[in-house]
Write an enzyme that holds these catalytic residues in place. Structure first.
Site, PDB file in Angstrom:
ATOM      1  N   HIS A   1       0.794  -1.230   0.000  1.00 24.22           N
ATOM      2  CA  HIS A   1       0.000   0.000   0.000  1.00 24.22           C
ATOM      3  C   HIS A   1       0.822   1.274   0.000  1.00 24.22           C
ATOM      4  O   HIS A   1       0.246   2.351   0.124  1.00 24.22           O
ATOM      5  CB  HIS A   1      -0.925   0.031   1.227  1.00 24.22           C
TER       6      HIS A   1
ATOM      7  N   LYS B   1      -8.275  14.172   4.344  1.00 25.57           N
ATOM      8  CA  LYS B   1      -7.286  13.085   4.299  1.00 25.57           C
ATOM      9  C   LYS B   1      -6.487  13.094   5.594  1.00 25.57           C
ATOM     10  O   LYS B   1      -6.460  14.102   6.307  1.00 25.57           O
ATOM     11  CB  LYS B   1      -6.293  13.294   3.142  1.00 25.57           C
ATOM     12  N   ARG B   2      -5.807  11.972   5.840  1.00 27.86           N
ATOM     13  CA  ARG B   2      -4.798  11.961   6.900  1.00 27.86           C
ATOM     14  C   ARG B   2      -3.801  13.101   6.655  1.00 27.86           C
ATOM     15  O   ARG B   2      -3.431  13.390   5.521  1.00 27.86           O
ATOM     16  CB  ARG B   2      -4.086  10.610   6.875  1.00 27.86           C
TER      17      ARG B   2
ATOM     18  N   LYS C   1       0.709  14.730   1.331  1.00 29.86           N
ATOM     19  CA  LYS C   1      -0.677  14.947   0.906  1.00 29.86           C
ATOM     20  C   LYS C   1      -0.959  16.427   0.693  1.00 29.86           C
ATOM     21  O   LYS C   1      -1.999  16.800   0.154  1.00 29.86           O
ATOM     22  CB  LYS C   1      -1.640  14.328   1.921  1.00 29.86           C
TER      23      LYS C   1
END
Length: 841
Positions: free
Chosen positions: A385, A576-577, A582
């Site tokens: 992942h 999002k985290r 990100k």
């Protein structure tokens, strides 16, 4: 007498129970005969109210109503759950076992009602009992069994496997506390305990009689309030299974999510108790129960990392013991294991399954090495992942030596044989052997868990096309060259049952009215919407459904938090985290540029926007927490500036979870997917936004690339550097060039550095200068900022044309069929697991 029928899954589509059944027909289908659901003294609901809690139904609390209602729904599904298990046993079907440290399942009541198609039953019960339905469902906490996309993906996969009638079991841990509950104090994230099981859980069933015994090479001692490891003193833990139903759409198949809780043997030290050391006497029990007490212990401490190590072993050991026990009920022919067992490892966390399976086959089954190794590889498959090296777990050899010495012996032997193969195939290439080795030698000897998973399985898959390519060509390049046939791609997907049918009733109704309801179990049917994107009537229906979702979210937000938002503004979301890659900080810089433009030109023509942020930062990740603080200060500054009032609003919503996403995503107009290209493995929130008709502003990263391929880049707003451009510019990139040559970039940064957003906390955001300038802007925020702002300008222009906006949004929905988890699971089942359907009569 068991049979060995294997039926290949012919299609990801299933034909469920008709939605037109009456209440009596539904209850008859679920084998409940004449027992009513609610509205009578002998009904399921009333009996649970009275006999579970011994209370007068006239004075029950909302929580007691929720528990009674949930247990009544569980009663309805119970017969199908029993029949599902009995069918699997009777047909001796090949089982799929999905091992994951996380299952972010959210709330269960509404989802189970949706998948059981019990809407008529619930509507009748709510009316008969005078129940406030919204109040009732708010009593259920989100299950604290996961944190981010990995856990949410696992939950979607369970839904799809049950819907597609695949004989599957999920294995995880029963955490008593989730990661944490997030709140904000003066803009800073505060972590509060997430005791989601405080009031119990009406969905789980403890199967204490199916416990498994786990032996370890150490014991634990409580001393001065701290647990100490006592080496070379073997001890035993018990894994107690708690089962939760996983309802397939239509209610035909009810699979099981089995969660393990740790317990000590049924004794304590009477000598210590008698001498007055009451806590010490219970040390073993306290230590055992602590093993599964919390999701994600602090991995910045040795104790926290050690607990995580033990959690991963405990999950693997319990699950392997359970599935082997189930296999042996039908056959003692060990060579048939791969015919009956397929095990999927969801990321590196369960990688110890390689060594544990080998231990069982070598020590318990007494097989030879070659046969044990062949069986192990054929049963195991591994999903990667991440491309971030720090996320590829490595555990100290010393820990294996102290806690799991037999497993270390097996790992050493696997490695010896592996390196012999490498040297034979690539003679003289010592560097390759060093990189492939399961053991990292410097600076500390560690076991590379990703390497172990790849070597010990027959399949390694990435979760988006670009991710799988980078995995093969960069992250584990040497292993991919050694075992090229093992590597494949399985692009992620999301379940349309939860993420459209349940969470967005207005849009789901509009779609069903236009093309029928086959899309619920065959999302490719949404392509039938493409011709309708140009029709005025369907555009209007789409815009009406979006407006309803926005108004509903605004009303919920006001009632739950007191915050007000205007549904007539663009709802621009980034949920999002929190992590540097990100790039929530990039979004904040974009907002500052728009803010500056309005300050300089109050008459600037632009559509008002509401910017939503949500997500948690790891407790020890200071920079991520500083970004949260900065966004909250930015929000306060903009709120207090009359020059932009009514035109810009920023909110950081606390405690982001599945339930919040189910409310916000249907209401969103814009989805920000803006990670640095090459860092996001896939993403699944991007797919949820797409299915719900939000337009994507994104980089060419993860599954966003494939979304653009399906919908057409002209129907998205892509920007920024590509993966190749990011890598090729590493050696010469300088953020100072953008600071010196782009006036709006410079003005935005100078506003931050001048303490405009921290007037009462001067200097608090100085680390942002280091991130963005001094330390070289590793995630290339400034390189992509201008392109990002331009993409947002194009989006704003389109929004002024409601018909044009609706057309692109509808085309996105119509192109989202590929991103169903049903499609993903169909590929896993046929291409990796070789497992067939097992319909329940």
């Amino acid at each position: 007498m068991s049979t060995d029928r294997v039926v290949r899954p012919e299609s990801a589509r299933v034909v469920p129970l008709e939605r037109t059944k009456s209440v009596s027909e539904l209850l008859h289908y679920y084998e409940h005969g004449i027992i009513p659901f609610a509205g009578a003294e002998a009904s399921l609901y009333e009996r649970h109210l009275v006999f579970d809690r011994s209370v007068d139904p006239k004075v029950v609390s909302a929580r007691e109503r929720f528990e009674a209602f949930s247990r009544s729904v569980r009663d309805v599904l119970a017969q199908r759950w029993v029949k599902t298990k009995a069918t699997y046993e009777g047909q001796n079907a090949k089982r799929i076992y999905y091992l994951s440290m996380e299952f972010l399942i959210g709330r269960s009541l509404a989802n189970n009602i949706t998948n059981l198609m019990l809407d008529p039953v619930v509507q009748q019960a709510v009316k008969a009992e005078g129940i406030d339905w919204l109040e009732l469902i708010e009593q259920e906490p989100d299950a604290g069994l996961g944190n981010g996309g990995l856990g949410r993906l696992a939950a979607c996969f369970l839904d799809s496997m049950a819907t597609m009638q695949l004989p599957a079991t999920g294995y995880g841990l029963r955490y008593e506390y989730g990661m944490f509950r997030q709140s904000f104090v003066n803009g800073w994230q505060r972590e509060n305990p997430d005791n989601w099981l405080r009031d119990g859980d009406p969905w789980e069933i403890c199967r204490a009689h199916e416990r498994v015994e786990i032996k370890m090479n150490v014991s634990f001692k409580l001393r001065d309030g701290h647990f100490e490891v006592v080496p070379n003193r073997p001890s035993t833990l018990f894994g107690i299974p708690f089962d939760r139903p996983v309802v397939g759409y239509g209610g035909k198949t009810i699979n099981t999510l089995r969660l393990w809780a740790a317990a000590a043997p049924d004794f304590f030290d009477f000598q210590e108790f008698g001498s007055g050391d009451f806590v010490g006497a219970l040390g073993a029990t306290l230590q055992a129960e602590s093993l599964t007490r919390v999701l994600y212990p602090d991995d910045h401490t040795t104790a926290g990392r050690g607990l995580r190590f033990l959690q991963e072993y405990f999950l693997v050991a319990c699950s392997m013991a359970d599935l082997v026990r189930r296999f042996l009920r039908h056959s003692a022919e060990w060579e048939r294991l791969p015919e009956k067992v397929a095990i999927q490892l969801n990321d590196t966390h369960p990688s110890m399954a390689v060594a544990e399976l080998m231990r069982i086959l070598l020590d318990d089954a007494r097989l030879g090495w070659d046969q044990a190794w062949d069986l192990t590889k054929r049963m195991l498959a591994y999903t990667n992942h991440t491309l971030l090296p720090e996320a590829l777990e490595k555990w100290p050899v010393a820990w294996f030596q102290a806690l799991l010495p037999r497993h270390l012996e097996i790992i050493y032997e696997i490695n010896r044989r592996l390196l012999d193969q490498v040297r034979q195939r690539f003679p003289g290439d010592g560097g390759r052997a060093e990189r492939i080795s399961l053991i990292e030698e410097v600076p500390e000897r560690k076991v590379r868990m990703a390497n172990l998973a790849i070597v010990g399985s027959h399949s390694t898959n990435g979760v988006a096309a670009i991710h799988s390519k980078l995995l093969r060509t960069t992250t584990v390049k040497d292993l991919a060259e050694m075992f090229p046939e093992r590597f494949n791609n399985k692009t992620n997907g999301v379940t349309p049952r939860r993420w459209l049918l349940e969470s967005n009733p207005p849009l789901a109704a509009a779609i069903t009215e236009a093309i029928g309801d086959r899309w619920i179990t065959d999302l490719s049917q949404l392509s039938a919407l493409k011709p309708l994107a140009g029709e005025v009537s369907f555009r209007e229906a789409f815009l009406k459904s979006k407006r309803e979702a926005k108004v509903e979210f605004a009303n919920w937000l006001r009632s739950s938090s007191g915050q007000t938002v205007d549904p007539d503004t663009i709802f621009d979301c980034h949920i999002k985290r929190i992590h540097e890659y990100k790039r929530q900080l990039l979004n904040a810089l974009r907002i500052i540029i728009v803010y500056n433009r309005l300050r300089q030109n109050p008459n600037l023509e632009m559509v008002p926007r509401t910017f939503f942020f949500a997500g948690k930062a790891a407790p020890a990740y200071y920079l991520a927490k500083l970004i949260i603080k900065f966004v909250n200060n930015l929000a306060d500054t903009i709120d207090g500036d009359p020059a932009v009032k009514g035109r810009l609003k920023v909110l950081f919503l606390p405690e982001y979870n599945v339930s919040l996403a189910e409310r916000l995503i249907p209401a969103s107009d814009v989805s920000n997917q803006i990670s640095t290209a090459g860092y996001e493995a896939s993403g699944t929130s991007n797919m949820k936004f797409m299915i719900n008709g939000a337009l994507t502003v994104g980089t060419r990263d993860g599954a966003t690339i494939e979304m653009a391929e399906e919908a057409g880049e002209q129907n998205m707003f892509l920007f920024g550097l590509t993966v190749e451009q990011v890598e090729n510019s590493r050696s010469w990139y300088s953020p100072y060039w953008h600071y010196e040559h782009e006036p709006e970039t410079r003005a935005a940064l100078d506003l931050i550095f001048s303490d405009h957003f921290s007037r009462f906390e001067p200097g608090i955001f100085a680390p942002l200068r280091d991130i963005l300038l001094t330390q070289g802007d590793y995630y290339m925020h400034l390189a992509d900022l201008t392109s990002y702002v331009q993409a947002q300008e194009r989006l704003g222009t389109l929004y002024r044309d409601p018909g044009g906006w609706a057309e692109k949004a509808i085309l996105n929905v119509a192109s989202s069929g590929k991103f169903s988890s049903d499609r993903t699971i169909h590929q896993y089942a046929t291409e990796i697991w070789e497992a067939g359907t097992c319909p329940i009569p």
